[in-house]
Design a protein around this motif. Structure first.
Motif, mmCIF file in Angstrom:
data_model
loop_
_atom_site.group_PDB
_atom_site.id
_atom_site.type_symbol
_atom_site.label_atom_id
_atom_site.label_comp_id
_atom_site.label_asym_id
_atom_site.label_seq_id
_atom_site.Cartn_x
_atom_site.Cartn_y
_atom_site.Cartn_z
ATOM 1 N N PRO A 57 34.673 40.294 32.143
ATOM 2 C CA PRO A 57 33.849 39.491 31.229
ATOM 3 C C PRO A 57 34.608 39.044 29.978
ATOM 4 O O PRO A 57 34.444 37.917 29.508
ATOM 5 N N THR A 61 34.955 35.059 29.146
ATOM 6 C CA THR A 61 34.312 34.455 27.971
ATOM 7 C C THR A 61 35.340 33.963 26.960
ATOM 8 O O THR A 61 35.206 32.882 26.403
ATOM 9 N N SER A 62 36.401 34.757 26.757
ATOM 10 C CA SER A 62 37.322 34.310 25.714
ATOM 11 C C SER A 62 38.211 33.162 26.193
ATOM 12 O O SER A 62 38.513 32.255 25.427
ATOM 13 N N GLY A 65 36.073 29.827 26.441
ATOM 14 C CA GLY A 65 35.816 29.358 25.077
ATOM 15 C C GLY A 65 37.099 28.847 24.435
ATOM 16 O O GLY A 65 37.129 27.778 23.819
ATOM 17 N N SER A 171 38.851 30.638 34.955
ATOM 18 C CA SER A 171 38.445 30.411 33.563
ATOM 19 C C SER A 171 39.168 29.197 32.992
ATOM 20 O O SER A 171 38.584 28.407 32.241
ATOM 21 N N MET A 193 29.142 30.909 25.548
ATOM 22 C CA MET A 193 30.368 31.697 25.758
ATOM 23 C C MET A 193 30.712 32.486 24.498
ATOM 24 O O MET A 193 31.107 33.637 24.547
ATOM 25 N N ASP A 194 30.542 31.806 23.349
ATOM 26 C CA ASP A 194 30.870 32.425 22.084
ATOM 27 C C ASP A 194 29.988 33.651 21.835
ATOM 28 O O ASP A 194 30.470 34.725 21.460
ATOM 29 N N LEU A 196 28.337 35.388 24.104
ATOM 30 C CA LEU A 196 28.634 36.442 25.080
ATOM 31 C C LEU A 196 29.896 37.187 24.683
ATOM 32 O O LEU A 196 29.980 38.407 24.774
ATOM 33 N N MET A 197 30.890 36.404 24.209
ATOM 34 C CA MET A 197 32.153 37.051 23.854
ATOM 35 C C MET A 197 31.956 38.040 22.707
ATOM 36 O O MET A 197 32.488 39.140 22.719
#
Ligand code: ASP
Length: 436
Positions: A57, A61-62, A65, A171, A193-194, A196-197
């Motif tokens: 994850p 996410t990172s 983003g 990704s 995404m931000d 979640l990250m």
């Protein structure tokens, strides 16, 4: 008010490391190996599992983003080219350094014949297990890594921590897709995404609160595994293979404290002291888990927060590094292969040593970021230089100890390159007080 030293996480981990080692030795001397395995080591396993759980994850996410916020895709390919070039260069430097040291010190020639026979007899079975794993890897074609990089199913890739390169690939694609999309469509996905990250990072911090307990358990377990029910076993092993271990450790230390600081000094404004103090929690974790994959979430967090590496660089360079950049492993493979040849009384020609440079760089790329992976790839190098691969029986006994140290170098190498790339992209902003 200043936080007292004992409340700082890295000191707590150091303490746990020392106490875990002492407890492990004590437990071995008391015949508590089984007890330690049943009641203490599960806490270490739990800690590593939690870290692995969060790795996919975090990367998704990172990286999505990070890439989607790049203004143009060309920047990405420029960064990718630079990153791979520097990774390959640092690995080649590590291999050459290892070769220089092992040829100068010649530890294999000092191994007494009876120790050699004893080591071969004790580790024969384990060695053949590693040879089987290596032959499975060997059956792959030269370009298999390329086809392996692209998954045919998103969930398939995301459900396997060993497929981190595939996760990076998905990704990147999603990030690029978003960059090419209209602003109105892109914005909500980026916000998601931000968010979640941020949540994932908070989870990393929560997991790290367990680090002292996890590290204690991991070290206690490593000690009882090495010593079985007799701590003098470790001392005997170190006596026989002491000079080999010293050469590997000297190489790893030079790579870490000379090569990387030189790179940092030449290409960044980050002082090496601040670099090492910022990276300490990740290094300690690498040492106790022997897995750069499990350490990745912490490496990313420390690089971003403590060194000021931008999100887009950290999320691209570090997961890639954890999978393909293993300077410590490559250095160890070079030393180990020459050591085995020396111990078996074989002289390696210059051409064979050049083959080591080439195969060790490739083998370290193919090494998984998990404990003990380096020795499997070592079999492939030995076969390339026509040294009997059963020779790994000689070094298996001390492999776990050296694995801990080479993993620290692997992680330090990734973080160094992340700082260099960030600096070259103008996106290294060391928090005040961390610049040289
Ligand atoms: N344990 C190493 C790592 O995870 C790989 C190896 O050399 O065995 O980086």
């Amino acid at each position: 008010m200043k936080t007292p030293w004992y409340r700082k996480l890295h000191w707590q981990i150091v303490l746990a490391l020392i106490l875990g080692t002492l407890f492990g030795i004590f437990a071995a001397s008391r015949g508590w190996a089984e007890l330690t395995k049943d009641w203490i080591s599960p806490f270490g396993t739990l800690f590593i599992t939690l870290l692995k759980l969060i790795a996919v994850p975090l990367v998704i996410t990172s990286l999505v983003g990070g890439v989607a916020s790049l203004s143009d895709v060309r920047k990405l390919s420029r960064m990718g080219g630079k990153t791979i070039a520097i990774y390959l260069t640092t690995t080649a430097v590590a291999v050459v350094l290892g070769l220089l040291l092992v040829n100068l010190a010649q530890p294999g020639k000092r191994l007494p014949a009876e120790t050699r026979a004893e080591l071969e007899a004790t580790h024969q079975q384990e060695a053949s297990g590693r040879q089987t794993s290596a032959s499975a890897v060997q059956q792959r074609g030269p370009l298999t890594f390329l086809t392996d990089m692209v998954p045919d199913n998103f969930f398939g890739a995301a459900s396997n921590n060993g497929a981190m390169l595939q996760v990076v690939c998905i990704s990147l694609l999603l990030g690029v897709g978003l960059t090419l999309s209209q602003e109105a469509k892109r914005r909500p996905v980026l916000a998601l995404m931000d968010g979640l990250m941020e949540a994932v990072i908070q989870i990393v911090h929560l997991i790290m609160r367990l680090a002292p307990v996890g590290v204690f358990a991991l070290m206690a377990n490593t000690m009882v595994t090495l010593a079985k029910d007799d701590p003098s076993r470790v001392v005997d092993l170190l006596k026989g293979l002491g000079s080999y271990c010293l050469v590997v450790v000297a190489g790893l230390l030079i790579q870490m404290f000379v090569v990387y600081p030189l790179l940092l000094r030449s290409f960044t404004s980050l002082g090496w002291r601040s670099f090492f103090s910022a990276l300490a929690p990740a290094q300690l974790l690498a040492f106790s888990t022997s897995s750069s994959g499990a350490t990745l979430p912490v490496t990313m967090d420390q690089c971003r927060k403590k060194m000021g590496v931008s999100e887009e660089v950290a999320s691209f360079v570090l997961p890639l590094g954890a999978t393909i950049n293993m300077d410590g492993t490559a250095l160890y493979q070079a030393v180990a292969s020459v050591f085995i040849a020396q111990a078996l009384g074989m002289d390696l020609t210059l051409a064979a040593q050049a083959t080591i440079v080439f195969t060790a760089v490739l083998a370290s790329i193919g090494t998984a970021a998990v404990p003990g992976a380096g020795i499997i790839m070592l079999v492939i190098i030995l076969e390339a230089i026509e040294v009997p691969s059963e020779g790994i029986a000689l070094i298996l006994g001390v492999d776990r100890l050296l694995d801990m140290m080479r993993t620290v170098t692997n992680v330090t190498g990734d973080a160094t390159v992340a700082c260099v790339i960030a600096s070259s992209e103008g996106s290294l902003k060391p928090p005040s007080g961390n610049a040289s």
